[in-house]
Motif scaffolding. Sequence first.
Motif, mmCIF file in Angstrom:
data_model
loop_
_atom_site.group_PDB
_atom_site.id
_atom_site.type_symbol
_atom_site.label_atom_id
_atom_site.label_comp_id
_atom_site.label_asym_id
_atom_site.label_seq_id
_atom_site.Cartn_x
_atom_site.Cartn_y
_atom_site.Cartn_z
ATOM 1 N N PRO A 54 9.313 -15.219 -6.229
ATOM 2 C CA PRO A 54 9.526 -15.339 -5.074
ATOM 3 C C PRO A 54 8.395 -14.842 -3.995
ATOM 4 N N PRO A 55 8.285 -15.187 -2.765
ATOM 5 C CA PRO A 55 7.332 -14.553 -1.971
ATOM 6 C C PRO A 55 7.400 -13.109 -1.681
ATOM 7 N N ARG A 56 8.664 -12.648 -1.365
ATOM 8 C CA ARG A 56 8.716 -11.197 -1.250
ATOM 9 C C ARG A 56 8.208 -10.341 -2.420
ATOM 10 N N LEU A 57 8.689 -10.899 -3.693
ATOM 11 C CA LEU A 57 8.195 -10.299 -4.962
ATOM 12 C C LEU A 57 6.642 -10.195 -5.211
ATOM 13 N N THR A 58 6.056 -11.134 -4.619
ATOM 14 C CA THR A 58 4.525 -11.384 -4.542
ATOM 15 C C THR A 58 3.962 -10.375 -3.862
ATOM 16 N N ARG A 59 4.342 -10.596 -2.605
ATOM 17 C CA ARG A 59 3.797 -9.535 -1.543
ATOM 18 C C ARG A 59 4.108 -7.935 -2.055
ATOM 19 N N ARG A 60 5.265 -7.737 -2.650
ATOM 20 C CA ARG A 60 5.581 -6.197 -3.370
ATOM 21 C C ARG A 60 4.437 -6.120 -4.249
ATOM 22 N N LEU A 61 4.205 -6.993 -5.158
ATOM 23 C CA LEU A 61 3.460 -6.470 -6.441
ATOM 24 C C LEU A 61 1.694 -6.550 -5.668
ATOM 25 N N ARG A 62 1.245 -7.454 -4.717
ATOM 26 C CA ARG A 62 0.185 -7.548 -4.214
ATOM 27 C C ARG A 62 -0.100 -6.080 -3.587
ATOM 28 N N ALA A 63 0.902 -5.395 -2.873
ATOM 29 C CA ALA A 63 0.846 -4.089 -2.252
ATOM 30 C C ALA A 63 0.606 -3.117 -3.137
ATOM 31 N N ALA A 64 1.371 -3.173 -4.054
ATOM 32 C CA ALA A 64 1.230 -2.254 -5.479
ATOM 33 C C ALA A 64 -0.164 -2.431 -6.082
ATOM 34 N N VAL A 65 -0.702 -3.268 -6.401
ATOM 35 C CA VAL A 65 -2.025 -3.609 -6.827
ATOM 36 C C VAL A 65 -2.912 -3.053 -5.879
ATOM 37 N N ALA A 66 -3.003 -3.214 -4.472
ATOM 38 C CA ALA A 66 -3.731 -2.739 -3.543
ATOM 39 C C ALA A 66 -3.560 -1.182 -3.613
ATOM 40 N N ALA A 67 -2.400 -0.678 -3.695
ATOM 41 C CA ALA A 67 -2.344 0.652 -3.547
ATOM 42 C C ALA A 67 -2.867 1.512 -4.930
ATOM 43 N N ARG A 68 -3.084 0.694 -6.022
ATOM 44 C CA ARG A 68 -3.319 1.397 -6.985
ATOM 45 C C ARG A 68 -5.167 1.328 -7.087
ATOM 46 N N TYR A 69 -5.779 0.528 -6.366
ATOM 47 C CA TYR A 69 -7.143 0.323 -6.217
ATOM 48 C C TYR A 69 -7.666 1.295 -5.359
ATOM 49 N N SER A 70 -6.663 1.661 -4.015
ATOM 50 C CA SER A 70 -6.880 2.401 -2.861
ATOM 51 C C SER A 70 -6.863 3.800 -3.201
ATOM 52 N N GLY A 71 -5.890 4.206 -4.047
ATOM 53 C CA GLY A 71 -5.248 5.761 -4.586
ATOM 54 C C GLY A 71 -4.420 5.963 -3.428
ATOM 55 N N ASN A 72 -3.701 5.136 -2.681
ATOM 56 C CA ASN A 72 -2.989 5.344 -1.543
ATOM 57 C C ASN A 72 -1.696 4.832 -1.747
ATOM 58 N N ALA A 73 -0.492 5.496 -2.134
ATOM 59 C CA ALA A 73 0.939 4.631 -2.284
ATOM 60 C C ALA A 73 1.207 4.227 -0.859
ATOM 61 N N VAL A 74 2.170 2.992 -0.886
ATOM 62 C CA VAL A 74 2.419 2.468 0.380
ATOM 63 C C VAL A 74 3.735 2.397 0.638
ATOM 64 N N TYR A 75 4.193 2.288 1.818
ATOM 65 C CA TYR A 75 5.667 1.791 2.226
ATOM 66 C C TYR A 75 5.689 0.319 2.615
ATOM 67 N N ALA A 76 6.593 -0.247 2.187
ATOM 68 C CA ALA A 76 6.656 -1.802 2.480
ATOM 69 C C ALA A 76 8.367 -2.003 3.020
ATOM 70 N N GLU A 77 8.214 -3.309 3.673
ATOM 71 C CA GLU A 77 9.627 -3.816 4.147
ATOM 72 C C GLU A 77 9.372 -5.260 3.756
ATOM 73 N N HIS A 78 10.501 -5.654 2.631
ATOM 74 C CA HIS A 78 10.685 -7.231 2.329
ATOM 75 C C HIS A 78 9.291 -7.612 1.887
ATOM 76 N N GLY A 79 8.526 -6.455 1.097
ATOM 77 C CA GLY A 79 7.241 -6.773 0.318
ATOM 78 C C GLY A 79 6.002 -6.642 1.087
ATOM 79 N N ASN A 80 6.289 -6.435 2.708
ATOM 80 C CA ASN A 80 5.065 -6.289 3.491
ATOM 81 C C ASN A 80 4.711 -4.895 3.577
#
Length: 155
Positions: free
Chosen positions: A127-153
């Motif tokens: 589902p879209p919110r899972l996709t958003r959450r996973l993309r946020a996690a991938v971006a966090a991995r490459y940036s080295g900065n953990a992120v906070y999200a709401e509904h995957g955003n």
Amino acid sequence: MTANEMPPMATPRVAAGALFFNNEGHVLLVRPSYKNHWDIPGGYVEPGESPRAACVREIEEELGLTTAVGPMLVVDWAPAEHEGDKLLFIFDAGSLNTEQEQAIRFADGELTEWRYVAVGDLERYGPPRLTRRLRAAVAARYSGNAVYAEHGNAL
């Protein structure tokens, strides 16, 4: 202030998942037998258990692998209509080597298959919110900065 005078407090369900990668940067997804979409390895945190400990336990229960997990990549406030308030943690589980991939076993029957998926193809698997959450996690991995999200955003 007595217990009866305490304001209402959130009591979210808490879950933790592991983000594994292959050498091409693809994400490992698993197919739960009880869902209509793919997901990452993980599950609910048990009482008295930390999200990190739950993630390690779920990897062992679901994939049959004993592995450490790295840093937290994302925490997502993701209430669900039929489940209430939820906090979802994703941890960086690094890459699996060939020996680990060959050792994957679905011991408890929750999962039916696994595969690596390119980040650009994630929307075809969940589902879209899972996709958003996973993309946020991938971006966090490459940036080295953990992120906070709401509904995957990521915010």
